[in-house]
Write a protein that holds these residues in place. Sequence first.
Motif, PDB file in Angstrom:
ATOM      1  N   GLU A   1      60.312  57.317  67.646  1.00  0.00           N
ATOM      2  CA  GLU A   1      59.561  56.378  66.811  1.00  0.00           C
ATOM      3  C   GLU A   1      59.970  54.934  67.087  1.00  0.00           C
ATOM      4  O   GLU A   1      59.152  54.031  67.020  1.00  0.00           O
ATOM      5  N   LEU A   2      61.240  54.744  67.385  1.00  0.00           N
ATOM      6  CA  LEU A   2      61.700  53.384  67.700  1.00  0.00           C
ATOM      7  C   LEU A   2      61.432  53.018  69.161  1.00  0.00           C
ATOM      8  O   LEU A   2      61.759  51.921  69.594  1.00  0.00           O
ATOM      9  N   GLU A   3      60.870  53.980  69.897  1.00  0.00           N
ATOM     10  CA  GLU A   3      60.581  53.815  71.323  1.00  0.00           C
ATOM     11  C   GLU A   3      61.815  53.472  72.148  1.00  0.00           C
ATOM     12  O   GLU A   3      61.740  52.726  73.116  1.00  0.00           O
ATOM     13  N   LYS A   4      62.939  54.018  71.725  1.00  0.00           N
ATOM     14  CA  LYS A   4      64.155  53.835  72.532  1.00  0.00           C
ATOM     15  C   LYS A   4      64.303  55.053  73.426  1.00  0.00           C
ATOM     16  O   LYS A   4      65.110  55.946  73.156  1.00  0.00           O
ATOM     17  N   TYR A   5      63.516  55.103  74.474  1.00  0.00           N
ATOM     18  CA  TYR A   5      63.471  56.307  75.304  1.00  0.00           C
ATOM     19  C   TYR A   5      64.768  56.539  76.061  1.00  0.00           C
ATOM     20  O   TYR A   5      65.088  57.652  76.427  1.00  0.00           O
ATOM     21  N   GLN A   6      65.528  55.466  76.287  1.00  0.00           N
ATOM     22  CA  GLN A   6      66.756  55.646  77.067  1.00  0.00           C
ATOM     23  C   GLN A   6      67.787  56.478  76.303  1.00  0.00           C
ATOM     24  O   GLN A   6      68.675  57.073  76.897  1.00  0.00           O
ATOM     25  N   GLU A   7      67.645  56.519  74.949  1.00  0.00           N
ATOM     26  CA  GLU A   7      68.604  57.294  74.152  1.00  0.00           C
ATOM     27  C   GLU A   7      68.349  58.792  74.233  1.00  0.00           C
ATOM     28  O   GLU A   7      69.208  59.595  73.902  1.00  0.00           O
ATOM     29  N   LEU A   8      67.132  59.167  74.638  1.00  0.00           N
ATOM     30  CA  LEU A   8      66.731  60.561  74.476  1.00  0.00           C
ATOM     31  C   LEU A   8      67.531  61.508  75.354  1.00  0.00           C
ATOM     32  O   LEU A   8      67.784  62.646  74.979  1.00  0.00           O
ATOM     33  N   ALA A   9      67.939  61.038  76.502  1.00  0.00           N
ATOM     34  CA  ALA A   9      68.690  61.914  77.405  1.00  0.00           C
ATOM     35  C   ALA A   9      70.013  62.322  76.775  1.00  0.00           C
ATOM     36  O   ALA A   9      70.455  63.459  76.918  1.00  0.00           O
TER      37      ALA A   9
ATOM     38  N   ARG B   1      58.553  61.950  81.869  1.00  0.00           N
ATOM     39  CA  ARG B   1      58.247  62.453  83.206  1.00  0.00           C
ATOM     40  C   ARG B   1      57.367  61.445  83.945  1.00  0.00           C
ATOM     41  O   ARG B   1      57.572  61.155  85.113  1.00  0.00           O
ATOM     42  N   ARG B   2      56.397  60.887  83.213  1.00  0.00           N
ATOM     43  CA  ARG B   2      55.489  59.911  83.820  1.00  0.00           C
ATOM     44  C   ARG B   2      56.283  58.706  84.318  1.00  0.00           C
ATOM     45  O   ARG B   2      56.084  58.225  85.423  1.00  0.00           O
ATOM     46  N   ARG B   3      57.217  58.253  83.482  1.00  0.00           N
ATOM     47  CA  ARG B   3      58.005  57.073  83.876  1.00  0.00           C
ATOM     48  C   ARG B   3      58.850  57.358  85.105  1.00  0.00           C
ATOM     49  O   ARG B   3      58.996  56.519  85.977  1.00  0.00           O
ATOM     50  N   ARG B   4      59.402  58.584  85.134  1.00  0.00           N
ATOM     51  CA  ARG B   4      60.256  58.894  86.271  1.00  0.00           C
ATOM     52  C   ARG B   4      59.438  58.918  87.554  1.00  0.00           C
ATOM     53  O   ARG B   4      59.841  58.412  88.590  1.00  0.00           O
ATOM     54  N   ARG B   5      58.254  59.527  87.426  1.00  0.00           N
ATOM     55  CA  ARG B   5      57.408  59.616  88.612  1.00  0.00           C
ATOM     56  C   ARG B   5      57.025  58.216  89.089  1.00  0.00           C
ATOM     57  O   ARG B   5      57.022  57.922  90.275  1.00  0.00           O
ATOM     58  N   GLN B   6      56.732  57.358  88.122  1.00  0.00           N
ATOM     59  CA  GLN B   6      56.361  55.991  88.456  1.00  0.00           C
ATOM     60  C   GLN B   6      57.493  55.314  89.226  1.00  0.00           C
ATOM     61  O   GLN B   6      57.278  54.645  90.219  1.00  0.00           O
ATOM     62  N   LYS B   7      58.721  55.556  88.725  1.00  0.00           N
ATOM     63  CA  LYS B   7      59.883  54.942  89.365  1.00  0.00           C
ATOM     64  C   LYS B   7      60.038  55.455  90.789  1.00  0.00           C
ATOM     65  O   LYS B   7      60.284  54.695  91.721  1.00  0.00           O
TER      66      LYS B   7
END
Lengths: 354, 337
Positions: free
Chosen positions: A302-310, A345-351
């Motif tokens: 919800e806070l869009e802190k995706y880096q924390e999710l791992a 997954r989308r972000r990783r692929r983009q990277k």
Amino acid sequence: MAGNFTRGIILEQRKEPALRRKLRTFLNANYAGMLFDSDLPYDGAALSGEQIIELAKLARIVDERDGVFLHEKLEKARQMKIEVVVGDAIDDEPYVSSQMNPLLFMQKETGEGLRLAAKAVGNPKIYFAIYKNLSDMDLKTKLPKDIDGVEIRRIHGRYPAEFRTMDDFDSDGPTVMIGVCSLIHLYRAVYEHRIQSTCFVTVAGGCVANPMNLEVSIGMTPTHLFERCGLAEDPGYVVIGGSMTGEICEDPDNYPVGTMSRAVLALRDEEKKRRYRCIGCGRCAEVCPENLTPFYINRYIELEKYQELAFYDIHRCIGCGTCSYICPAKIDIAENIKLAVAELRRRRRQKEGD
Amino acid sequence: MLQNEPKAPYVRNRDSAFTVMMDVVVALLPLYFMAFYFYGLRALMLGLASVAAAVISDLACVLLEGKRPYPRDISSVVTGMILPLMMSAATPYYVVVSASVFAIVLVKHVFGGVGQSAFNPAAAGFAFAAACWPSQVFSYPAPFSSPAPFGAITEGLASGPAWSLFQGGVPTNDILDLLLGKFLGPMGLTNILVLATCLFYLLFRGAIGWQAPAAFFGIMVVAMMLFPRIPESGPMSLVYESTAGMWIFGGIFMLNEPGTLPKRSSSRIAYGALAAIFTILFQRFGRVEQTFAFALLLTNVFGFTFDRYSERLLRRLRRVYLATRTKLSEKKSAQRA
Ligand code: SF4
Ligand code: SF4
């Protein structure tokens, strides 16, 4: 028995009356002609393992468990020197009994199908697996101890059960699981040279007048099936798949029911659309079968802190929906996690693309 | 979250945020009944004033933040109900109302809203009142003295056994009176038997988890028995401390406030234990007679850290577990081959 101590939730099974009723067929006119040509004899005993696999390939059987072609699965199992083949009739989600019911009402086909599959793999041990919920007092159907001479093993414990079944058989050696419905198709491939053109689905839910299990031709629509079983009232929404993990069907008039559908549910829209905020009760963390902390995962999404999710091991989520079930704030945690995983997954692929 | 169309799973548990909080409200009602029994109408009116202040300021904050109100969110009612129970029945209305507004506006909303607040609103509200108006909050009318329902009360107030303990003396109250709650003290939390019933009700209903209270009460009871701060035997010290102090009430209703409680079981145990340790330390070295609220506020700071460490530990265990499992199965297949 270890399953009784697992995390998860105790669900009302709601499988009756569909489970108890006789399996019925609902086929279109093509069914009779769906045969393939082969010189092999119509006799399982006379066939070698390779020949069985070849027939499975000709019949184009898809395992309803995971969508894999049965012949590929058998081939791989053969190479891996699998020691246990399990006929999967677990059906751990409420309402769904589209594996248990064929197992009970087509015992000859499923039993022989499992033996054929075992022969194709190289004669390992064989079992059937059925889920025994802590609360299946509501099952009026008596479950037998064996099917056509094959022992039934019961998977105990709370929902979700299917994902940990492998552990239950692990002590017996490397295991492969094959859906019961595809075993029936294998039986027909061998004894009738029939191409798989049907699938098994449970038609149930609060709005269905006569819940039952049907063998239907692939490609029929939910609307067809409801006509067959009768609707007691207009459904609030239609779900393809189980009541825990299935998906909403937007267009019941045109959606083709297939092997992987497993169930078509017409549910009442009884859940009032109430808005709550997460109260931080932590129940989601108590029940998660993977022992994750959905509270924090959801919060960081919800806070869009995706880096924390791992850090919270989001990729270990099996998407069982247990957290959403228990959440008193009715937050769609599992759905949010699913979307976030896709986004990651989308972000990783983009990277990687850069 | 607005739910437009249903999402999987399509069967849901019956409990909702409303029923969970309602359980707490139901558990608080007997305490109000006791307060009414001892102090008459004024106790109820104080509660009403506090709840009204809490609900109105909560609504105002939500609207100011530009969000749509959540009509079935009754967490502010719970905060409002808890606050006056910890104060004297003679507390002026303005103290109760300001504590309540402080708790909601400055603590709950400034620090993030429902389920996210960094500090327990009720404890902060009480700490605020105790710091600003100690003489009003800690001077008690005698039970059955029927204080006037409205207006200020200045006559006939005295300090209770909590003050004697704080001074290092032994309270002179009758033991039976203490156990029944008939002594000078906060208006709603003196009857320890009723409190125990509330605790079991909440545990039984699943409204609170067992981990934090078990650790908290376990350490508190042992510490009170083994290291009495008054010249008395261990069991007597326990009776005095548990009846006169606020920590039993706090351990039931404030420690377990879902927003500030850590989410993992292991961190809940650590959290309960830490709250107990702080309470004891504050009792020895603190400057107020009721220390629990202050100890809890300090403990709140560690809630998130505990969860973080517990998650880190869990990650490590999970990896060790998975690694050993793969190793075991590899070994097995190697043996077979
Ligand atoms: S959906 Fe994922 S996070 Fe939620 S309970 Fe299942 S495994 Fe845990
Ligand atoms: S179960 Fe729901 S309300 Fe409770 S902590 Fe998890 S997300 Fe929040």
